[in-house]
Scaffold this active site. Structure first.
Site, PDB file in Angstrom:
ATOM      1  N   PRO A  35      29.644  39.080  42.234  1.00 15.03           N
ATOM      2  CA  PRO A  35      30.128  38.170  43.296  1.00 15.03           C
ATOM      3  C   PRO A  35      30.053  36.755  42.834  1.00 15.03           C
ATOM      4  CG  PRO A  35      27.950  38.907  43.763  1.00 15.03           C
ATOM      5  CD  PRO A  35      28.501  39.701  42.410  1.00 15.03           C
ATOM      6  N   ASP A  38      39.277  35.206  35.815  1.00  9.09           N
ATOM      7  CA  ASP A  38      40.247  35.093  37.053  1.00  9.09           C
ATOM      8  C   ASP A  38      39.580  33.712  37.670  1.00  9.09           C
ATOM      9  OD1 ASP A  38      38.828  35.840  38.924  1.00  9.09           O
ATOM     10  OD2 ASP A  38      39.472  37.969  39.174  1.00  9.09           O
ATOM     11  N   LYS A  70      44.903  34.746  39.451  1.00  9.96           N
ATOM     12  CA  LYS A  70      45.806  34.897  40.730  1.00  9.96           C
ATOM     13  C   LYS A  70      44.982  34.450  41.894  1.00  9.96           C
ATOM     14  CE  LYS A  70      48.457  38.255  41.155  1.00  9.96           C
ATOM     15  NZ  LYS A  70      49.858  37.778  40.853  1.00  9.96           N
ATOM     16  N   GLY A 125      36.162  38.793  39.034  1.00 10.31           N
ATOM     17  CA  GLY A 125      35.251  38.727  40.121  1.00 10.31           C
ATOM     18  C   GLY A 125      35.295  39.974  40.647  1.00 10.31           C
ATOM     19  N   ASP A 156      34.308  43.800  40.996  1.00 13.40           N
ATOM     20  CA  ASP A 156      34.467  44.895  40.436  1.00 13.40           C
ATOM     21  C   ASP A 156      35.918  45.090  40.105  1.00 13.40           C
ATOM     22  OD1 ASP A 156      33.283  47.840  39.165  1.00 13.40           O
ATOM     23  OD2 ASP A 156      35.414  48.156  40.150  1.00 13.40           O
ATOM     24  N   THR A 188      30.575  45.068  43.274  1.00 13.40           N
ATOM     25  CA  THR A 188      31.620  44.501  44.338  1.00 13.40           C
ATOM     26  C   THR A 188      31.196  43.806  45.452  1.00 13.40           C
ATOM     27  OG1 THR A 188      33.504  45.257  45.461  1.00 13.40           O
ATOM     28  CG2 THR A 188      31.267  46.713  46.050  1.00 13.40           C
ATOM     29  N   MET A 236      38.934  40.000  51.319  1.00 12.42           N
ATOM     30  CA  MET A 236      40.094  38.946  51.491  1.00 12.42           C
ATOM     31  C   MET A 236      40.584  38.921  53.231  1.00 12.42           C
ATOM     32  SD  MET A 236      41.861  39.749  47.973  1.00 12.42           S
ATOM     33  CE  MET A 236      41.359  41.509  48.071  1.00 12.42           C
TER      34      MET A 236
END
Lengths: 253, 253
Positions: free
Chosen positions: A14, A37, A58, A89, A91, A119, A168
């Site tokens: 995390p 990322d 992304k 970031g 898993d 995760t 998200m």
């Protein structure tokens, strides 16, 4: 020509530097190149001072590389270096676009190994001290994300499990809350929202589905939304954040 | 009387020594006492040579301590030692009985912190190179377990997500397969079964839901069952185990 290097797809977890695995940290310290990322934190990159570090990320709402370009970069670097790390970031195998990268590397005949990461949902459960499963209360957990792509606009994205975790979920909060109510979830069912889990700027917000219909504003960092009876605080639990009924205002502050 | 110590609930991950987090490993090396469950591997306990190590485990089919006794042990040790680790296989907040232990410690006024671990499903996704989510194919994942307790015998335990992961699914395989078929899942939908993930005796079996109706015999170690289109091998994926149609025989061997 030398044979290509090996690529390690590694989950960074995390964000906190010490929530990567021992295996992930050892490989980072040996890497020639690290393609990371946008969710990877600067402190995580301190674990690979020797490596060439390349942002290949992304992130919604920011300038980002198309997945196709990232795939090509991975293959190119594997032909130039012996130990290439693709650092993601959380898993890599859940909401991490691993499928596309694995296909590209396999098509190019490059050896790949995957190192799992913590995760976000499990880091959030730990940080908030709310187990995702509870005997007699919650025996199943779903992890989901909503897509705003047109082909999914009528897709009903609320799974039927005891605990629900939306990745998200910051921008989708109102739609999620409305779908939950339409599915018969009680308005007073507890919800825990966590932003920037495990980082210095971590923020925890406790609310209900009814509160969630007000939205979460425009959070700055990654937001996870956890829903279900398992999110109800225990009688003697020390809840170390204020219980907020003005969530949008807090997140905007 | 001295103030009680602090208890850390730590996820050990799936078993390999280097799949614990840096934070978990550091705390193990500082612990006065480590109460570990039956899924923790001997190599993991090598990370705490200085600590008093106490088996406090539950495991189906073996002699095990009742949860109430484990809760009391945790409180007792916290009154005798400064740094007490409660070490659990996988992650403590999913299928880890954390709720009961947190309640007992909170009721006794003992400070607790949780360190997440790699949950078995993500270690299995890494080991088999099968992402649990895939763009356009799998946008949601459920983790579930079946209870054989009488009060759950008519509970329909199959969530409606794209990918399904059943923890401790070895003995339940036939019932799970039959429920999947009754829910309209195609008999040829791919299934990946993994036993002892990340350990030296790890075994991967690729099959279909139809195969799963034959059962999995009596596996020796923890078994995870992963179901869904996301489990289909990619065209150029190197599948490093034999595709088995005589699964029960293999697992019994």
């Amino acid at each position: 020509m030398a044979s290509p290097g090996k690529v390690y797809l590694i989950g960074a977890g995390p964000g906190a530097q010490d929530l990567i695995t021992l295996r992930g940290a050892r490989l980072l310290a040996q890497a020639d190149v690290v393609l990371y990322d946008a969710l990877v934190t600067p402190e995580m990159l301190q674990l690979c001072p020797q490596a060439e570090k390349v942002l290949a990320g992304k992130r919604s709402g920011q300038r980002s590389l198309a997945q196709q370009i990232i795939n090509e970069m991975l293959v190119d670097y594997a032909h130039k270096a012996q130990l290439v790390v693709r650092l993601k970031g959380g898993d890599p195998m859940m909401f991490g676009r691993a499928d596309e990268e694995l296909r590209a590397l396999e098509a190019a005949g490059i050896d790949v190994e995957i190192v799992p990461g913590i995760t976000t949902a499990l880091a959030a459960a730990a940080a908030t001290r709310q187990p995702l499963t509870k005997r007699g209360i919650a025996r199943s957990v779903a992890f989901f994300t909503s897509s705003t792509a047109p082909e999914h606009s009528d897709h009903d994205a609320i799974p039927e499990t005891d605990t629900l975790v939306q990745y998200m979920g910051g921008r989708e909060a109102i739609a999620t809350a409305e779908r939950l109510l339409a599915h018969g979830h009680a308005p007073d069912k507890p919800v825990v929202v966590i932003e920037n889990v495990s980082r210095a700027d971590q923020r925890i917000h406790r609310m209900t589905i009814a509160d969630l219909t007000q939205g979460l504003g425009t959070p700055q960092g990654p937001v996870l939304v956890m829903i279900g009876e398992a999110m109800r605080p225990r009688p003697q639990q020390h809840v170390d954040t204020a219980i907020s009924n003005t969530i949008a205002a807090q997140l905007r502050a």
